[in-house]
Enzyme design. Sequence first.
Site, PDB file in Angstrom:
ATOM      1  N   GLU A 243      -9.544 -39.786  87.610  1.00 28.36           N
ATOM      2  CA  GLU A 243      -9.090 -40.224  88.945  1.00 28.36           C
ATOM      3  C   GLU A 243     -10.230 -40.906  89.695  1.00 28.36           C
ATOM      4  O   GLU A 243     -10.732 -40.369  90.695  1.00 28.36           O
ATOM      5  CB  GLU A 243      -8.639 -39.001  89.752  1.00 28.36           C
ATOM      6  CG  GLU A 243      -7.566 -38.189  89.096  1.00 28.36           C
ATOM      7  CD  GLU A 243      -7.487 -36.774  89.655  1.00 28.36           C
ATOM      8  OE1 GLU A 243      -8.356 -36.373  90.456  1.00 28.36           O
ATOM      9  OE2 GLU A 243      -6.546 -36.073  89.292  1.00 28.36           O
TER      10      GLU A 243
ATOM     11  N   GLY B  52     -12.260 -43.016  92.284  1.00 25.75           N
ATOM     12  CA  GLY B  52     -12.079 -43.617  93.613  1.00 25.75           C
ATOM     13  C   GLY B  52     -13.214 -44.599  93.851  1.00 25.75           C
ATOM     14  O   GLY B  52     -13.066 -45.818  93.746  1.00 25.75           O
TER      15      GLY B  52
ATOM     16  N   ARG C 283     -20.421 -42.586 106.464  1.00 24.19           N
ATOM     17  CA  ARG C 283     -21.110 -42.035 105.290  1.00 24.19           C
ATOM     18  C   ARG C 283     -22.607 -41.788 105.504  1.00 24.19           C
ATOM     19  O   ARG C 283     -23.123 -40.748 105.091  1.00 24.19           O
ATOM     20  CB  ARG C 283     -20.901 -42.934 104.055  1.00 24.19           C
ATOM     21  CG  ARG C 283     -19.438 -43.038 103.624  1.00 24.19           C
ATOM     22  CD  ARG C 283     -19.273 -43.723 102.287  1.00 24.19           C
ATOM     23  NE  ARG C 283     -19.717 -42.904 101.201  1.00 24.19           N
ATOM     24  CZ  ARG C 283     -20.855 -43.048 100.565  1.00 24.19           C
ATOM     25  NH1 ARG C 283     -21.667 -44.037 100.858  1.00 24.19           N
ATOM     26  NH2 ARG C 283     -21.193 -42.224  99.601  1.00 24.19           N
TER      27      ARG C 283
ATOM     28  N   TYR D  12     -22.992 -37.904 105.041  1.00 20.83           N
ATOM     29  CA  TYR D  12     -23.489 -37.545 103.701  1.00 20.83           C
ATOM     30  C   TYR D  12     -24.940 -37.963 103.473  1.00 20.83           C
ATOM     31  O   TYR D  12     -25.408 -37.935 102.337  1.00 20.83           O
ATOM     32  CB  TYR D  12     -22.661 -38.268 102.619  1.00 20.83           C
ATOM     33  CG  TYR D  12     -21.188 -37.981 102.626  1.00 20.83           C
ATOM     34  CD1 TYR D  12     -20.700 -36.703 102.411  1.00 20.83           C
ATOM     35  CD2 TYR D  12     -20.262 -39.006 102.804  1.00 20.83           C
ATOM     36  CE1 TYR D  12     -19.339 -36.453 102.390  1.00 20.83           C
ATOM     37  CE2 TYR D  12     -18.896 -38.760 102.788  1.00 20.83           C
ATOM     38  CZ  TYR D  12     -18.453 -37.478 102.579  1.00 20.83           C
ATOM     39  OH  TYR D  12     -17.102 -37.230 102.556  1.00 20.83           O
TER      40      TYR D  12
ATOM     41  N   CYS E 198     -21.753 -43.191 121.698  1.00 21.30           N
ATOM     42  CA  CYS E 198     -22.558 -42.180 122.381  1.00 21.30           C
ATOM     43  C   CYS E 198     -22.767 -40.954 121.512  1.00 21.30           C
ATOM     44  O   CYS E 198     -22.241 -39.877 121.779  1.00 21.30           O
ATOM     45  CB  CYS E 198     -21.925 -41.834 123.718  1.00 21.30           C
ATOM     46  SG  CYS E 198     -22.407 -43.034 124.930  1.00 21.30           S
ATOM     47  N   GLU E 199     -23.462 -41.132 120.450  1.00 17.71           N
ATOM     48  CA  GLU E 199     -23.917 -40.105 119.519  1.00 17.71           C
ATOM     49  C   GLU E 199     -25.107 -40.727 118.812  1.00 17.71           C
ATOM     50  O   GLU E 199     -25.270 -41.945 118.835  1.00 17.71           O
ATOM     51  CB  GLU E 199     -22.847 -39.820 118.451  1.00 17.71           C
ATOM     52  CG  GLU E 199     -21.671 -38.999 118.906  1.00 17.71           C
ATOM     53  CD  GLU E 199     -21.997 -37.541 119.126  1.00 17.71           C
ATOM     54  OE1 GLU E 199     -22.934 -37.028 118.479  1.00 17.71           O
ATOM     55  OE2 GLU E 199     -21.322 -36.914 119.960  1.00 17.71           O
TER      56      GLU E 199
ATOM     57  N   TYR F  67     -14.440 -44.915 101.103  1.00 19.11           N
ATOM     58  CA  TYR F  67     -14.693 -43.975 102.190  1.00 19.11           C
ATOM     59  C   TYR F  67     -15.366 -44.650 103.384  1.00 19.11           C
ATOM     60  O   TYR F  67     -16.149 -44.038 104.097  1.00 19.11           O
ATOM     61  CB  TYR F  67     -15.516 -42.766 101.687  1.00 19.11           C
ATOM     62  CG  TYR F  67     -14.955 -42.174 100.415  1.00 19.11           C
ATOM     63  CD1 TYR F  67     -13.761 -41.464 100.439  1.00 19.11           C
ATOM     64  CD2 TYR F  67     -15.577 -42.370  99.179  1.00 19.11           C
ATOM     65  CE1 TYR F  67     -13.212 -40.946  99.267  1.00 19.11           C
ATOM     66  CE2 TYR F  67     -15.038 -41.854  98.007  1.00 19.11           C
ATOM     67  CZ  TYR F  67     -13.856 -41.147  98.056  1.00 19.11           C
ATOM     68  OH  TYR F  67     -13.319 -40.641  96.914  1.00 19.11           O
TER      69      TYR F  67
HETATM   70  C1  LIG Z   1      -9.361 -34.461  93.189  1.00 19.49           C
HETATM   71  C2  LIG Z   1     -10.194 -35.678  93.343  1.00 19.49           C
HETATM   72  N1  LIG Z   1     -10.068 -36.674  92.432  1.00 19.49           N
HETATM   73  C3  LIG Z   1     -10.778 -37.822  92.535  1.00 19.49           C
HETATM   74  C4  LIG Z   1     -11.679 -38.019  93.569  1.00 19.49           C
HETATM   75  C5  LIG Z   1     -12.430 -39.318  93.629  1.00 19.49           C
HETATM   76  O1  LIG Z   1     -13.782 -39.134  93.510  1.00 19.49           O
HETATM   77  P1  LIG Z   1     -14.765 -40.389  93.478  1.00 19.49           P
HETATM   78  O2  LIG Z   1     -14.525 -41.191  94.704  1.00 19.49           O
HETATM   79  O3  LIG Z   1     -16.117 -39.818  93.409  1.00 19.49           O
HETATM   80  O4  LIG Z   1     -14.428 -41.189  92.282  1.00 19.49           O
HETATM   81  C6  LIG Z   1     -11.865 -37.013  94.520  1.00 19.49           C
HETATM   82  C7  LIG Z   1     -12.814 -37.210  95.615  1.00 19.49           C
HETATM   83  O5  LIG Z   1     -12.988 -36.473  96.528  1.00 19.49           O
HETATM   84  C8  LIG Z   1     -11.095 -35.816  94.411  1.00 19.49           C
HETATM   85  O6  LIG Z   1     -11.212 -34.839  95.317  1.00 19.49           O
END
Ligand SMILES: Cc1ncc(COP(=O)(O)O)c(C=O)c1O
EC number: 4.1.1.20
Length: 407
Positions: free
Chosen positions: A266, A268, A305, A309, A335-336, A363
């Site tokens: 998965e 992202g 970010r 982070y 204002c932070e 993100y």
């Molecule tokens: C369950 C799950 N899958 C996939 C991702 C995607 O992660 P990344 O953006 O590091 O690929 C996340 C990110 O929080 C996640 O919680």
Amino acid sequence: MPKQSDVLATDFLVKIAEEFGTPVYIYHAEKIKTQYEKLQKAFHKSDTRFFYACKALTNINILKYINSLGCGLDTVSIQEVQLGLKAGFDPKNIIFTPNCVDLQEIIAAKDLGVIINIDNISILEQFGNKFGDSYPISIRLNPHIMAGGNFKISTGHVDSKFGISIHQMRHIERIVKSTKLKVTGLHMHTGSEIKDVDVFLRGVEIMFEMTQHFPDLQSIDLGSGFKVAYQPGDPETDIDLLGKKLTEAFNKFSAKYERPLQLWFEPGKFLVSQSGYFVVKANVIKQTTATVFVGVNSGFNHLIRPMFYDAFHLIRNISNPKGTERIYTVVGNICETDTFGWDRKINEVREGDYLVFYNAGAYGFEMSSNFNSRLKPAEVLVKDGVPHLIRRRDTLEDLLKNQIELA
Ligand SMILES: Cc1ncc(COP(=O)(O)O)c(C=O)c1O
């Protein structure tokens, strides 16, 4: 850093900023495709599928584009599921991996026909009691692996709220047996920004061990966590090496396993991070006794970010790319204390110059807010060299549209 050919030219970014205004998020469609193809190539020798973790970026045009590549979708809320369907994804290609949602939300996803990952014992039992073997499910396990670039994005360790502990297997088995649940998938996600390929190998070995408890398995989902480079020399997950080693391990295991199994991921950040550019304008140059600040027309309301982070985003002055390099601290206008970067070497910045933050696709916009009643930025998608506005900038009316003014 991405290869030069993968990068949108700075003068093109300036043109887009002039045409659509700033702050503006710009996404490069073909870069997303390149990243998807890298994954496909790395895993071409195993039966592997990818599901885009759309929490990184959900603009409907991005979802449609990713669907057109043949990639599936990973979602974490019923709204993401609904967006995915609206973008044209087949429900069979949508995974729903929520955390701490109630049974109603899980049932809503079931009614839409998507693949469901259950990540706690309570819902597992309730779902089993209600639906038994009529709707197959997957289970999200917590493998107790500490990994990831930052504690906030480490999700597979013992103190994490995510997944069901592998040490609760007996309890899972009792529920599955008594409710006749059909478990067709096992899932884990240890965190984001994992550089070390061996972490994934450790994870998959744990999953292999767990398969013995589930006779109906069809897939093992290793989540994601592929790290990309945020600056020159920054380490990234070696995707080719990962593909090679995981394929070896997976194919070896599959050969012994009685039924065909698929490997799922998965991604992202890996798919969309480097496709994104966030362009802002320098509002003021403010020299104090200690430092020279560049105050830009944005803040953590648009890109959180760095503050949330401690993430590093490379910042360049695209209006004066040949100017003398000087040291600046780049801050926002809210204002932070919203510092984007301390002591950055940037080509001389003049008030009105455009600055770009690289790797802003994942993100970035997705975590933006209207804090300080500031407006969310516009979004532009560059496809086949042509910039398209895919989200207009907020207006004051947008801020007010859900408010109810009492008489
Ligand atoms: C369950 C799950 N899958 C996939 C991702 C995607 O992660 P990344 O953006 O590091 O690929 C996340 C990110 O929080 C996640 O919680």
